[in-house]
Motif scaffolding. Sequence first.
Motif, PDB file in Angstrom:
ATOM      1  N   ALA A  81       0.891  -1.299   0.178  1.00 55.76           N
ATOM      2  CA  ALA A  81       0.002   0.145   0.144  1.00 55.76           C
ATOM      3  C   ALA A  81       0.867   1.316   0.013  1.00 55.76           C
ATOM      4  O   ALA A  81       0.664   2.181  -0.640  1.00 55.76           O
ATOM      5  CB  ALA A  81      -0.780  -0.020   1.242  1.00 55.76           C
ATOM      6  N   LEU A  82       2.051   1.323   0.734  1.00 52.83           N
ATOM      7  CA  LEU A  82       2.758   2.578   0.993  1.00 52.83           C
ATOM      8  C   LEU A  82       3.537   2.543  -0.481  1.00 52.83           C
ATOM      9  O   LEU A  82       4.082   3.799  -0.928  1.00 52.83           O
ATOM     10  CB  LEU A  82       3.893   2.216   1.933  1.00 52.83           C
ATOM     11  CG  LEU A  82       3.092   2.235   3.578  1.00 52.83           C
ATOM     12  CD1 LEU A  82       4.151   2.283   4.673  1.00 52.83           C
ATOM     13  CD2 LEU A  82       2.348   3.588   3.635  1.00 52.83           C
ATOM     14  N   LYS A  83       4.176   1.646  -1.186  1.00 47.99           N
ATOM     15  CA  LYS A  83       4.792   1.678  -2.230  1.00 47.99           C
ATOM     16  C   LYS A  83       3.959   2.142  -3.287  1.00 47.99           C
ATOM     17  O   LYS A  83       4.185   3.095  -3.956  1.00 47.99           O
ATOM     18  CB  LYS A  83       5.221   0.142  -2.555  1.00 47.99           C
ATOM     19  CG  LYS A  83       6.205   0.244  -3.922  1.00 47.99           C
ATOM     20  CD  LYS A  83       7.097  -0.850  -4.150  1.00 47.99           C
ATOM     21  CE  LYS A  83       8.209  -0.769  -5.174  1.00 47.99           C
ATOM     22  NZ  LYS A  83       8.684  -1.916  -5.615  1.00 47.99           N
ATOM     23  N   ALA A  84       2.571   1.802  -3.436  1.00 51.87           N
ATOM     24  CA  ALA A  84       1.724   2.292  -4.249  1.00 51.87           C
ATOM     25  C   ALA A  84       1.338   3.689  -3.966  1.00 51.87           C
ATOM     26  O   ALA A  84       1.302   4.491  -4.945  1.00 51.87           O
ATOM     27  CB  ALA A  84       0.304   1.606  -4.246  1.00 51.87           C
ATOM     28  N   TRP A  85       1.220   4.265  -2.917  1.00 58.12           N
ATOM     29  CA  TRP A  85       1.036   5.512  -2.338  1.00 58.12           C
ATOM     30  C   TRP A  85       2.196   6.578  -2.876  1.00 58.12           C
ATOM     31  O   TRP A  85       1.807   7.557  -3.248  1.00 58.12           O
ATOM     32  CB  TRP A  85       0.679   5.646  -0.709  1.00 58.12           C
ATOM     33  CG  TRP A  85       0.780   7.024  -0.503  1.00 58.12           C
ATOM     34  CD1 TRP A  85       1.678   7.384   0.335  1.00 58.12           C
ATOM     35  CD2 TRP A  85      -0.197   8.141  -0.759  1.00 58.12           C
ATOM     36  NE1 TRP A  85       1.550   9.063   0.494  1.00 58.12           N
ATOM     37  CE2 TRP A  85       0.188   9.099  -0.098  1.00 58.12           C
ATOM     38  CE3 TRP A  85      -1.371   8.382  -1.343  1.00 58.12           C
ATOM     39  CZ2 TRP A  85      -0.472  10.496  -0.329  1.00 58.12           C
ATOM     40  CZ3 TRP A  85      -1.952   9.330  -1.719  1.00 58.12           C
ATOM     41  CH2 TRP A  85      -1.554  10.554  -1.038  1.00 58.12           C
ATOM     42  N   ASN A  86       3.384   6.116  -2.572  1.00 57.45           N
ATOM     43  CA  ASN A  86       4.459   6.816  -2.991  1.00 57.45           C
ATOM     44  C   ASN A  86       4.647   7.030  -4.243  1.00 57.45           C
ATOM     45  O   ASN A  86       4.980   8.044  -4.898  1.00 57.45           O
ATOM     46  CB  ASN A  86       5.691   6.222  -2.293  1.00 57.45           C
ATOM     47  CG  ASN A  86       5.563   6.450  -0.728  1.00 57.45           C
ATOM     48  OD1 ASN A  86       4.970   7.268  -0.201  1.00 57.45           O
ATOM     49  ND2 ASN A  86       6.463   5.446  -0.028  1.00 57.45           N
ATOM     50  N   GLY A  87       4.187   6.010  -5.079  1.00 53.60           N
ATOM     51  CA  GLY A  87       4.129   6.029  -6.458  1.00 53.60           C
ATOM     52  C   GLY A  87       3.264   7.164  -6.882  1.00 53.60           C
ATOM     53  O   GLY A  87       3.463   7.977  -7.990  1.00 53.60           O
ATOM     54  N   LEU A  88       1.750   7.131  -6.356  1.00 52.69           N
ATOM     55  CA  LEU A  88       0.865   8.131  -6.806  1.00 52.69           C
ATOM     56  C   LEU A  88       1.236   9.360  -6.248  1.00 52.69           C
ATOM     57  O   LEU A  88       1.235  10.234  -7.064  1.00 52.69           O
ATOM     58  CB  LEU A  88      -0.397   7.608  -6.124  1.00 52.69           C
ATOM     59  CG  LEU A  88      -1.110   6.479  -6.645  1.00 52.69           C
ATOM     60  CD1 LEU A  88      -2.171   5.934  -5.422  1.00 52.69           C
ATOM     61  CD2 LEU A  88      -1.575   6.511  -8.044  1.00 52.69           C
ATOM     62  N   ALA A  89       1.819   9.556  -5.337  1.00 50.64           N
ATOM     63  CA  ALA A  89       2.124  10.858  -4.865  1.00 50.64           C
ATOM     64  C   ALA A  89       3.337  11.527  -5.506  1.00 50.64           C
ATOM     65  O   ALA A  89       3.231  12.658  -5.915  1.00 50.64           O
ATOM     66  CB  ALA A  89       2.565  10.942  -3.382  1.00 50.64           C
ATOM     67  N   LYS A  90       4.262  11.002  -5.967  1.00 45.40           N
ATOM     68  CA  LYS A  90       5.432  11.150  -6.566  1.00 45.40           C
ATOM     69  C   LYS A  90       5.306  11.335  -8.108  1.00 45.40           C
ATOM     70  O   LYS A  90       6.135  11.971  -8.827  1.00 45.40           O
ATOM     71  CB  LYS A  90       6.662  10.525  -6.114  1.00 45.40           C
ATOM     72  CG  LYS A  90       7.040  10.593  -4.812  1.00 45.40           C
ATOM     73  CD  LYS A  90       8.187   9.819  -4.325  1.00 45.40           C
ATOM     74  CE  LYS A  90       8.474   9.670  -2.752  1.00 45.40           C
ATOM     75  NZ  LYS A  90       9.419   8.848  -2.138  1.00 45.40           N
ATOM     76  N   GLU A  91       4.582  10.169  -8.661  1.00 51.51           N
ATOM     77  CA  GLU A  91       4.716  10.111 -10.159  1.00 51.51           C
ATOM     78  C   GLU A  91       3.344  10.608 -10.786  1.00 51.51           C
ATOM     79  O   GLU A  91       3.750  10.830 -12.140  1.00 51.51           O
ATOM     80  CB  GLU A  91       4.986   8.624 -10.381  1.00 51.51           C
ATOM     81  CG  GLU A  91       6.333   8.306  -9.891  1.00 51.51           C
ATOM     82  CD  GLU A  91       6.894   6.857 -10.161  1.00 51.51           C
ATOM     83  OE1 GLU A  91       6.529   6.500 -11.451  1.00 51.51           O
ATOM     84  OE2 GLU A  91       7.214   6.119  -9.352  1.00 51.51           O
ATOM     85  N   ALA A  92       2.295  10.525  -9.976  1.00 53.24           N
ATOM     86  CA  ALA A  92       1.121  11.035 -10.846  1.00 53.24           C
ATOM     87  C   ALA A  92       0.506  12.381 -10.570  1.00 53.24           C
ATOM     88  O   ALA A  92      -0.241  12.906 -11.202  1.00 53.24           O
ATOM     89  CB  ALA A  92       0.008   9.861 -10.500  1.00 53.24           C
TER      90      ALA A  92
END
Length: 371
Positions: free
Chosen positions: A307-318
């Motif tokens: 969940a955290l890896k996905a969240w970090n991806g969303l926050a930083k890349e999307a």
Amino acid sequence: MNRVLLLLIVVCSAAVSKAQDIPNRKEVLDIMLRVNGYFMQKYADYTAPSHTDAVRPSNIWTRGVYYEGLMALYGVYPKDEFYNYALSWAEFHKWGLRNGAITRNADDQCCGQTYIDLYNLSPEPEKIRKIKSCVNMLLETPQTDDWTWIDAIQMAMPVMAKLGALTGNTRYYEKMYAMYRWTRDRLFNPAEGLWWRDKDFLPPYKEPNGANCYWSRGNGWVYAALVRVLSEIPEDEPHRAEYIADFLAMSEALLKCRREDGFWNVSLHDPTHFGGKETTGTSLFVYGMAWGVNNNLLDRDTYLPAALKAWNGLAKEAVHENGFLGYVQGTGKEPKDSQPVTYDKVPNFEDFGTGCFLLGASEIYKLKKQE
């Protein structure tokens, strides 16, 4: 030997701790406010219909999902501006559904989730009169085959759960289960823990790589619906254990098919079929996994890192600097729809993507450090 074991335990504990570093709540909230601020500024006129391939009123399902996300944001940051934006929208539509109160279309019923949330904040019978009338019609008719596509589960099922919780009338729960079960029996594959979007994708239909076609956002809708239903129904509701079992099966299946960067592809079992980052499905999976951890249904060590890896991806890349969301697949029902999905492309509807993101972010915000 004991000292060696102790050292290993310390090292492993440190590794787990690092993998599960909980984001700073202020940083999560700042991102939520930036994304929501972009939307509220661009769509300040909540009365304006959408103009895409057709003109549609602003109480359609896409906007209903946005307001689900907005109410989740309001739940962690109760700002009057958010409440008033939702209230004014509902009042403009006279607390009504797109095609009137006598409709079996789940998409039309989606707005009722926010109407009920607003009612719970300030109870006035008119706020839920029409959505309640609509669902009561379902109770009095024998059909259970309304949800022929899995998106419908998220649009309508939480409405019934909320009305059951509000009124104490268990008939809402029974009808909800009967309708869910009809869809599940036809579109859920227990062997793989995922859902076909509708009958068009049942075998022998296959993805280019020969796998079953499981659309990311469609499965995200079901996953989110289970979260929203389980959040409403009582612990002793007769079908609760079955909903939990489906939630756990989906969680296990989703964990297996995520991308290395934390996102999910639009096609869950075929990364070569329009593969690439996609925000809406990923946000809904973050929502479910973080909620599962927060509510002790999912193993923290297994699911929190995902969940955290996905969240970090969303926050930083999307998330763009101005709050615009990239990698949002527009409306459709399968991987090829609304392509290409890119960082800069504006989807045909921006509202439901924002709603999905806010739902996921709200559960990340609620995460607590492990004691």
